[in-house]
Design a protein around this motif. Structure first.
Motif, PDB file in Angstrom:
ATOM      1  N   PRO A  15       1.067  -1.316   0.164  1.00 29.71           N
ATOM      2  CA  PRO A  15      -0.213  -0.434  -0.187  1.00 29.71           C
ATOM      3  C   PRO A  15       0.418   1.400  -0.084  1.00 29.71           C
ATOM      4  O   PRO A  15       0.066   2.466  -0.957  1.00 29.71           O
ATOM      5  CB  PRO A  15      -0.683  -0.025   0.957  1.00 29.71           C
ATOM      6  N   PHE A  16       1.868   1.324   0.484  1.00 34.18           N
ATOM      7  CA  PHE A  16       2.746   1.894   0.880  1.00 34.18           C
ATOM      8  C   PHE A  16       3.789   2.480  -0.718  1.00 34.18           C
ATOM      9  O   PHE A  16       4.200   3.716  -1.279  1.00 34.18           O
ATOM     10  CB  PHE A  16       4.061   2.703   1.848  1.00 34.18           C
ATOM     11  N   ASP A  17       3.729   1.612  -1.492  1.00 36.95           N
ATOM     12  CA  ASP A  17       4.290   1.326  -2.515  1.00 36.95           C
ATOM     13  C   ASP A  17       3.093   2.578  -4.183  1.00 36.95           C
ATOM     14  O   ASP A  17       3.393   3.204  -4.987  1.00 36.95           O
ATOM     15  CB  ASP A  17       4.439   0.239  -3.770  1.00 36.95           C
ATOM     16  N   THR A  18       2.125   1.905  -3.367  1.00 33.85           N
ATOM     17  CA  THR A  18       1.227   2.439  -4.249  1.00 33.85           C
ATOM     18  C   THR A  18       0.754   4.182  -3.963  1.00 33.85           C
ATOM     19  O   THR A  18       0.122   5.071  -5.464  1.00 33.85           O
ATOM     20  CB  THR A  18      -0.208   1.451  -3.745  1.00 33.85           C
ATOM     21  N   ALA A  19       0.799   4.198  -2.620  1.00 33.36           N
ATOM     22  CA  ALA A  19       0.506   5.747  -2.078  1.00 33.36           C
ATOM     23  C   ALA A  19       1.507   6.101  -2.480  1.00 33.36           C
ATOM     24  O   ALA A  19       0.995   7.770  -3.455  1.00 33.36           O
ATOM     25  CB  ALA A  19       0.710   5.733  -0.401  1.00 33.36           C
ATOM     26  N   ALA A  20       3.219   6.154  -2.731  1.00 41.38           N
ATOM     27  CA  ALA A  20       3.758   6.613  -3.210  1.00 41.38           C
ATOM     28  C   ALA A  20       3.236   6.890  -4.806  1.00 41.38           C
ATOM     29  O   ALA A  20       3.897   8.020  -5.434  1.00 41.38           O
ATOM     30  CB  ALA A  20       5.419   6.269  -3.087  1.00 41.38           C
ATOM     31  N   THR A  21       3.491   6.072  -6.046  1.00 39.66           N
ATOM     32  CA  THR A  21       3.190   5.791  -6.534  1.00 39.66           C
ATOM     33  C   THR A  21       1.949   7.432  -7.206  1.00 39.66           C
ATOM     34  O   THR A  21       1.482   8.124  -8.154  1.00 39.66           O
ATOM     35  CB  THR A  21       2.669   5.026  -7.960  1.00 39.66           C
ATOM     36  N   TYR A  22       0.912   7.046  -6.659  1.00 38.00           N
ATOM     37  CA  TYR A  22       0.062   8.474  -6.625  1.00 38.00           C
ATOM     38  C   TYR A  22       0.143   9.830  -6.433  1.00 38.00           C
ATOM     39  O   TYR A  22      -0.334  10.668  -7.319  1.00 38.00           O
ATOM     40  CB  TYR A  22      -1.139   7.556  -5.252  1.00 38.00           C
ATOM     41  N   LEU A  23       1.257   9.823  -5.121  1.00 36.97           N
ATOM     42  CA  LEU A  23       1.236  10.623  -4.258  1.00 36.97           C
ATOM     43  C   LEU A  23       3.040  11.401  -6.121  1.00 36.97           C
ATOM     44  O   LEU A  23       3.301  13.199  -5.788  1.00 36.97           O
ATOM     45  CB  LEU A  23       2.112  11.031  -3.435  1.00 36.97           C
ATOM     46  N   GLY A  24       2.865  10.633  -6.771  1.00 42.83           N
ATOM     47  CA  GLY A  24       3.682  11.020  -7.760  1.00 42.83           C
ATOM     48  C   GLY A  24       5.247  11.787  -6.744  1.00 42.83           C
ATOM     49  O   GLY A  24       6.462  12.691  -7.037  1.00 42.83           O
ATOM     50  N   ILE A  25       5.710  10.556  -6.108  1.00 38.38           N
ATOM     51  CA  ILE A  25       6.562  11.139  -5.036  1.00 38.38           C
ATOM     52  C   ILE A  25       7.232   9.187  -4.951  1.00 38.38           C
ATOM     53  O   ILE A  25       6.965   8.547  -5.407  1.00 38.38           O
ATOM     54  CB  ILE A  25       7.148  11.258  -3.391  1.00 38.38           C
ATOM     55  N   SER A  26       9.153   9.338  -4.455  1.00 39.44           N
ATOM     56  CA  SER A  26       9.683   7.892  -4.480  1.00 39.44           C
ATOM     57  C   SER A  26       8.720   7.545  -3.147  1.00 39.44           C
ATOM     58  O   SER A  26       8.292   8.324  -2.064  1.00 39.44           O
ATOM     59  CB  SER A  26      10.778   8.092  -4.410  1.00 39.44           C
ATOM     60  N   GLY A  27       9.355   6.202  -2.542  1.00 35.73           N
ATOM     61  CA  GLY A  27       8.823   5.341  -1.566  1.00 35.73           C
ATOM     62  C   GLY A  27       9.729   5.749  -0.418  1.00 35.73           C
ATOM     63  O   GLY A  27       9.384   6.092   0.482  1.00 35.73           O
ATOM     64  N   ASP A  28      11.817   5.998  -0.821  1.00 40.40           N
ATOM     65  CA  ASP A  28      11.957   6.771   0.479  1.00 40.40           C
ATOM     66  C   ASP A  28      11.403   8.065   0.421  1.00 40.40           C
ATOM     67  O   ASP A  28      11.907   8.277   1.795  1.00 40.40           O
ATOM     68  CB  ASP A  28      13.307   7.131  -0.370  1.00 40.40           C
ATOM     69  N   GLY A  46      -1.091  18.138  -0.239  1.00 38.37           N
ATOM     70  CA  GLY A  46       0.458  19.038  -0.426  1.00 38.37           C
ATOM     71  C   GLY A  46       0.400  19.212  -1.907  1.00 38.37           C
ATOM     72  O   GLY A  46       0.757  20.176  -3.236  1.00 38.37           O
ATOM     73  N   LYS A  47       0.006  17.958  -2.546  1.00 35.66           N
ATOM     74  CA  LYS A  47       0.409  17.882  -4.259  1.00 35.66           C
ATOM     75  C   LYS A  47      -1.286  17.539  -4.473  1.00 35.66           C
ATOM     76  O   LYS A  47      -1.286  16.645  -5.825  1.00 35.66           O
ATOM     77  CB  LYS A  47       0.480  15.692  -3.806  1.00 35.66           C
ATOM     78  N   GLY A  48      -2.228  18.753  -4.059  1.00 37.02           N
ATOM     79  CA  GLY A  48      -3.457  18.359  -5.044  1.00 37.02           C
ATOM     80  C   GLY A  48      -4.604  17.353  -5.187  1.00 37.02           C
ATOM     81  O   GLY A  48      -5.147  16.953  -5.856  1.00 37.02           O
ATOM     82  N   LYS A  49      -4.410  16.497  -4.197  1.00 40.88           N
ATOM     83  CA  LYS A  49      -4.911  14.777  -4.400  1.00 40.88           C
ATOM     84  C   LYS A  49      -5.687  14.840  -3.039  1.00 40.88           C
ATOM     85  O   LYS A  49      -5.983  15.570  -2.295  1.00 40.88           O
ATOM     86  CB  LYS A  49      -3.627  14.082  -4.412  1.00 40.88           C
ATOM     87  N   THR A  50      -6.741  13.918  -3.481  1.00 39.68           N
ATOM     88  CA  THR A  50      -8.164  13.925  -2.090  1.00 39.68           C
ATOM     89  C   THR A  50      -7.306  12.755  -1.195  1.00 39.68           C
ATOM     90  O   THR A  50      -6.897  11.451  -1.776  1.00 39.68           O
ATOM     91  CB  THR A  50      -9.247  13.147  -2.976  1.00 39.68           C
ATOM     92  N   VAL A  51      -7.736  12.373  -0.352  1.00 38.23           N
ATOM     93  CA  VAL A  51      -7.968  11.902   0.374  1.00 38.23           C
ATOM     94  C   VAL A  51      -8.629  10.051   0.166  1.00 38.23           C
ATOM     95  O   VAL A  51      -8.317   9.191  -0.296  1.00 38.23           O
ATOM     96  CB  VAL A  51      -8.498  11.761   2.093  1.00 38.23           C
ATOM     97  N   ALA A  52     -10.158  10.892  -0.291  1.00 34.26           N
ATOM     98  CA  ALA A  52     -10.841   9.210  -0.963  1.00 34.26           C
ATOM     99  C   ALA A  52      -9.975   8.689  -2.375  1.00 34.26           C
ATOM    100  O   ALA A  52      -9.750   7.356  -1.999  1.00 34.26           O
ATOM    101  CB  ALA A  52     -12.173  10.029  -1.748  1.00 34.26           C
ATOM    102  N   GLY A  53      -9.008   9.839  -3.249  1.00 39.73           N
ATOM    103  CA  GLY A  53      -8.614   9.600  -4.035  1.00 39.73           C
ATOM    104  C   GLY A  53      -7.379   8.088  -3.973  1.00 39.73           C
ATOM    105  O   GLY A  53      -7.355   7.086  -4.091  1.00 39.73           O
ATOM    106  N   LEU A  54      -6.916   8.169  -2.806  1.00 37.43           N
ATOM    107  CA  LEU A  54      -5.562   7.684  -1.730  1.00 37.43           C
ATOM    108  C   LEU A  54      -5.760   6.526  -1.606  1.00 37.43           C
ATOM    109  O   LEU A  54      -5.290   5.694  -2.005  1.00 37.43           O
ATOM    110  CB  LEU A  54      -5.182   9.031  -0.869  1.00 37.43           C
TER     111      LEU A  54
END
Length: 115
Positions: A15-28, A46-54
């Motif tokens: 799920p963390f890999d998926t979150a990083a991809t959704y947010l457009g940042i690296s896993g690190d 901060g990335k203009g994304k919604t919690v529901a989408g995440l």
């Protein structure tokens, strides 16, 4: 019903890999931000994304596995719904509140016990 590795075998991206991809940042970067006290909700905002989408993105692999389990007869629809509801509640809490423990950042030096 769980193959050779038991019920806790990890399949697919975390799920963390998926979150990083959704947010457009690296896993690190995601790990750094979370261990620094940020939450997934703050990072999403901060990335203009919604919690529901995440949350939807993070739960998609579980939804797929549950649907496959129901189709194969390993789970009932009610069991699947119960598992998904529980996972959704826990994930929502984590996304909004983050870690509720005082973890030391993995890049911080360990405490020596001396002040």
């Amino acid at each position: 019903p769980f193959d050779d590795h038991g019920p806790f075998e990890h399949r697919g991206p975390s799920p963390f890999d998926t979150a990083a991809t959704y947010l457009g940042i690296s896993g690190d970067q995601l790990r750094y931000d979370l261990f620094s006290g940020s939450t997934l909700a703050k990072l999403a905002a901060g990335k203009g994304k919604t919690v529901a989408g995440l949350e939807s993105a993070m739960l998609a692999p579980l939804r797929d596995r549950l649907a496959a389990g129901v189709k194969a007869g390993r789970l009932t629809s009610e069991q699947s719904a119960h598992i998904l509801d529980a996972a959704t509640a826990r994930l929502d809490d984590f996304v909004k509140h983050g870690f509720r423990h005082d973890f030391h950042h993995p890049f911080d030096p360990p405490h020596s016990g001396q002040s």
